[in-house]
Design a protein around this motif. Structure first.
Motif, PDB file in Angstrom:
ATOM      1  N   ASP A 223       0.816  -1.170   0.127  1.00  0.00           N
ATOM      2  CA  ASP A 223       0.104   0.043  -0.214  1.00  0.00           C
ATOM      3  C   ASP A 223       0.881   1.256  -0.001  1.00  0.00           C
ATOM      4  O   ASP A 223       0.425   2.317  -0.467  1.00  0.00           O
ATOM      5  N   LYS A 224       2.167   1.155   0.561  1.00  0.00           N
ATOM      6  CA  LYS A 224       3.106   2.227   0.419  1.00  0.00           C
ATOM      7  C   LYS A 224       3.223   2.497  -1.049  1.00  0.00           C
ATOM      8  O   LYS A 224       2.997   3.640  -1.652  1.00  0.00           O
ATOM      9  N   TRP A 225       3.471   1.436  -1.885  1.00  0.00           N
ATOM     10  CA  TRP A 225       3.701   1.720  -3.288  1.00  0.00           C
ATOM     11  C   TRP A 225       2.543   2.174  -3.974  1.00  0.00           C
ATOM     12  O   TRP A 225       2.455   3.002  -4.895  1.00  0.00           O
ATOM     13  N   ASN A 226       1.452   1.798  -3.308  1.00  0.00           N
ATOM     14  CA  ASN A 226       0.043   2.095  -4.200  1.00  0.00           C
ATOM     15  C   ASN A 226      -0.031   3.553  -3.947  1.00  0.00           C
ATOM     16  O   ASN A 226      -0.493   4.203  -4.817  1.00  0.00           O
ATOM     17  N   LEU A 227       0.177   4.135  -2.832  1.00  0.00           N
ATOM     18  CA  LEU A 227      -0.059   5.760  -2.303  1.00  0.00           C
ATOM     19  C   LEU A 227       1.153   6.263  -3.284  1.00  0.00           C
ATOM     20  O   LEU A 227       0.910   7.247  -3.875  1.00  0.00           O
ATOM     21  N   TRP A 228       2.394   5.846  -3.378  1.00  0.00           N
ATOM     22  CA  TRP A 228       3.389   6.542  -4.198  1.00  0.00           C
ATOM     23  C   TRP A 228       3.072   6.655  -5.603  1.00  0.00           C
ATOM     24  O   TRP A 228       3.693   7.448  -6.286  1.00  0.00           O
ATOM     25  N   CYS A 229       2.127   5.625  -6.177  1.00  0.00           N
ATOM     26  CA  CYS A 229       1.772   5.759  -7.394  1.00  0.00           C
ATOM     27  C   CYS A 229       0.634   6.905  -7.886  1.00  0.00           C
ATOM     28  O   CYS A 229       0.352   7.002  -8.919  1.00  0.00           O
ATOM     29  N   SER A 230       0.463   7.822  -6.811  1.00  0.00           N
ATOM     30  CA  SER A 230      -0.411   8.893  -7.167  1.00  0.00           C
ATOM     31  C   SER A 230      -1.554   8.660  -7.464  1.00  0.00           C
ATOM     32  O   SER A 230      -2.017   9.361  -8.491  1.00  0.00           O
ATOM     33  N   PRO A 231      -2.653   7.858  -6.862  1.00  0.00           N
ATOM     34  CA  PRO A 231      -4.042   7.768  -7.250  1.00  0.00           C
ATOM     35  C   PRO A 231      -4.674   8.929  -6.886  1.00  0.00           C
ATOM     36  O   PRO A 231      -4.274   9.760  -6.139  1.00  0.00           O
ATOM     37  N   ASN A 232      -5.917   9.329  -7.752  1.00  0.00           N
ATOM     38  CA  ASN A 232      -6.733  10.448  -7.140  1.00  0.00           C
ATOM     39  C   ASN A 232      -7.299  10.184  -5.840  1.00  0.00           C
ATOM     40  O   ASN A 232      -7.497  11.353  -5.002  1.00  0.00           O
ATOM     41  N   VAL A 233      -7.828   8.983  -5.660  1.00  0.00           N
ATOM     42  CA  VAL A 233      -8.329   8.689  -4.226  1.00  0.00           C
ATOM     43  C   VAL A 233      -7.888   7.410  -3.782  1.00  0.00           C
ATOM     44  O   VAL A 233      -7.528   6.741  -4.565  1.00  0.00           O
ATOM     45  N   PHE A 234      -7.463   7.365  -2.534  1.00  0.00           N
ATOM     46  CA  PHE A 234      -6.943   6.169  -1.761  1.00  0.00           C
ATOM     47  C   PHE A 234      -8.152   5.961  -0.948  1.00  0.00           C
ATOM     48  O   PHE A 234      -8.356   6.683  -0.087  1.00  0.00           O
ATOM     49  N   VAL A 235      -8.903   4.749  -1.082  1.00  0.00           N
ATOM     50  CA  VAL A 235      -9.826   4.409   0.118  1.00  0.00           C
ATOM     51  C   VAL A 235      -9.425   3.521   1.041  1.00  0.00           C
ATOM     52  O   VAL A 235      -9.064   2.418   0.614  1.00  0.00           O
ATOM     53  N   ALA A 236      -9.491   4.046   2.425  1.00  0.00           N
ATOM     54  CA  ALA A 236      -9.206   3.017   3.289  1.00  0.00           C
ATOM     55  C   ALA A 236     -10.409   2.379   3.893  1.00  0.00           C
ATOM     56  O   ALA A 236     -11.446   3.246   3.905  1.00  0.00           O
ATOM     57  N   PHE A 237     -10.260   1.138   4.447  1.00  0.00           N
ATOM     58  CA  PHE A 237     -11.356   0.528   4.886  1.00  0.00           C
ATOM     59  C   PHE A 237     -11.585   1.014   6.638  1.00  0.00           C
ATOM     60  O   PHE A 237     -12.561   0.319   7.002  1.00  0.00           O
ATOM     61  N   SER A 238     -10.840   1.583   7.011  1.00  0.00           N
ATOM     62  CA  SER A 238     -11.051   1.837   8.551  1.00  0.00           C
ATOM     63  C   SER A 238     -10.247   3.194   8.712  1.00  0.00           C
ATOM     64  O   SER A 238      -9.322   3.724   8.206  1.00  0.00           O
ATOM     65  N   SER A 239     -10.504   3.998   9.927  1.00  0.00           N
ATOM     66  CA  SER A 239     -10.087   5.131  10.187  1.00  0.00           C
ATOM     67  C   SER A 239      -8.631   5.065  10.531  1.00  0.00           C
ATOM     68  O   SER A 239      -7.696   5.841  10.214  1.00  0.00           O
ATOM     69  N   SER A 240      -8.273   3.822  11.148  1.00  0.00           N
ATOM     70  CA  SER A 240      -7.031   3.753  11.734  1.00  0.00           C
ATOM     71  C   SER A 240      -5.751   3.614  10.207  1.00  0.00           C
ATOM     72  O   SER A 240      -4.789   4.021  10.201  1.00  0.00           O
ATOM     73  N   GLN A 241      -6.503   2.789   9.441  1.00  0.00           N
ATOM     74  CA  GLN A 241      -5.847   2.570   8.191  1.00  0.00           C
ATOM     75  C   GLN A 241      -5.631   3.952   7.307  1.00  0.00           C
ATOM     76  O   GLN A 241      -4.666   4.165   6.683  1.00  0.00           O
ATOM     77  N   ALA A 242      -6.462   4.811   7.284  1.00  0.00           N
ATOM     78  CA  ALA A 242      -6.592   6.202   6.734  1.00  0.00           C
ATOM     79  C   ALA A 242      -5.539   6.892   7.407  1.00  0.00           C
ATOM     80  O   ALA A 242      -4.585   7.653   6.747  1.00  0.00           O
ATOM     81  N   ALA A 243      -5.410   6.857   8.636  1.00  0.00           N
ATOM     82  CA  ALA A 243      -4.259   7.838   9.532  1.00  0.00           C
ATOM     83  C   ALA A 243      -3.030   7.020   9.153  1.00  0.00           C
ATOM     84  O   ALA A 243      -1.924   7.873   8.924  1.00  0.00           O
TER      85      ALA A 243
END
Length: 286
Positions: free
Chosen positions: A89-109
């Protein structure tokens, strides 16, 4: 509104990701036309042409390739955190999506620490069809402890097996001795008295928790922020599931407790009827 979900194993496997894609397509019918693209077709760029929104469920090369084509074609890329906190998921975030959907608030943090400035983080939990997974008191309880998980080391099914002594345990999942069609799972849950699943903490969510609670099964699971958010007051949390005695005691406590309808009430918070409104809001914003 046209949306494409890239799900490589859809049509071949029926794990959490594939079930999620199929259910999202079904419940989005009122506001979107959802197309599930699987197999090598994921890498054929013309499959993206008619969709404004592209949802990537994979990682690594898939999301890198998809990000390039969505930039070129002017599409919106949405990534759902099926991998859970970790390198993927670090790689997924670094690939710069428009939106990243987390399934929980702790995951979003967690995701906020690694995202690029222009990526928006949204929290939308998994959902369960509470009209399919329904408690049925007419079904006889023939199983003390049920564990639903694929035959994979990160699911740690062996910990559950070792903690069960004189209890009747049933393990169901891909690669297990018991592989059950999805349509029969409500029956499987209703045959059990409690549900126990103690995955590694990087497990992104655990749709099986919602299915079990929707059938009014109390849950025994690991004590972390994600599982606390899912299970609420409908189960027993174990700080050290590697400790056989601690896990066994938690299962005994769950079996002895009168849970009334707490599990079912907790599952209703995650019903598709409620969660699909969050998806509609997100897709309309794009």
């Amino acid at each position: 509104m046209k949306i494409s979900i890239l799900s490589f194993f859809s049509g071949r496997l029926n794990r959490g990701v594939e079930t999620w894609a199929k259910e999202l397509k079904k419940h989005s019918l009122k506001f979107a036309e959802v197309n599930i693209i699987s197999g090598a077709s994921i890498y054929l760029f013309w499959n993206f042409m008619n969709s404004k929104i592209i949802i990537s469920t994979g990682g690594r090369f898939e999301i890198f390739y998809t990000r390039i084509w969505t930039w070129i074609l002017g599409k919106q890329l949405v990534v759902f955190s099926h991998s859970g906190p970790g390198a993927d998921d670090k790689w997924n975030l670094w690939c710069s999506p428009n939106v990243f959907v987390a399934f929980s608030s702790s995951q979003a943090a967690w995701a906020n620490k690694f995202k690029l400035p222009w990526t928006r983080i949204v929290v939308i939990p998994h959902a369960v069809d509470t009209n399919i997974f329904i408690p049925d008191k007419k079904i006889k309880k023939t199983v003390d402890v049920l564990c639903v998980a694929a035959n994979s080391p990160d699911k740690r099914v062996d910990l559950v097996s070792r903690a069960v002594s004189n209890l009747n345990l049933k393990i169901v999942g891909s690669g297990q001795l018991n592989e059950v069609p999805f349509a029969q799972m409500p029956l499987v849950y209703n045959q059990a008295r409690i549900f126990c699943f103690v995955p590694h903490p990087w497990e992104a969510f655990g749709l099986v928790f919602l299915e079990a609670m929707s059938c009014n099964l109390p849950v025994v699971t690991i004590d972390d922020l994600v599982r606390q958010e899912i299970v609420g007051d409908a189960g027993v949390f174990v700080a050290n599931p590697e400790n056989t005695s601690e896990l066994a005691n938690a299962m005994e406590l769950a079996l002895k407790t009168d849970w009334k309808d707490k599990p079912r009430r907790q599952a209703l918070k995650f019903s598709w009827d409620k969660i699909i409104l969050e998806y509609e809001k997100l897709f309309n914003s794009l």
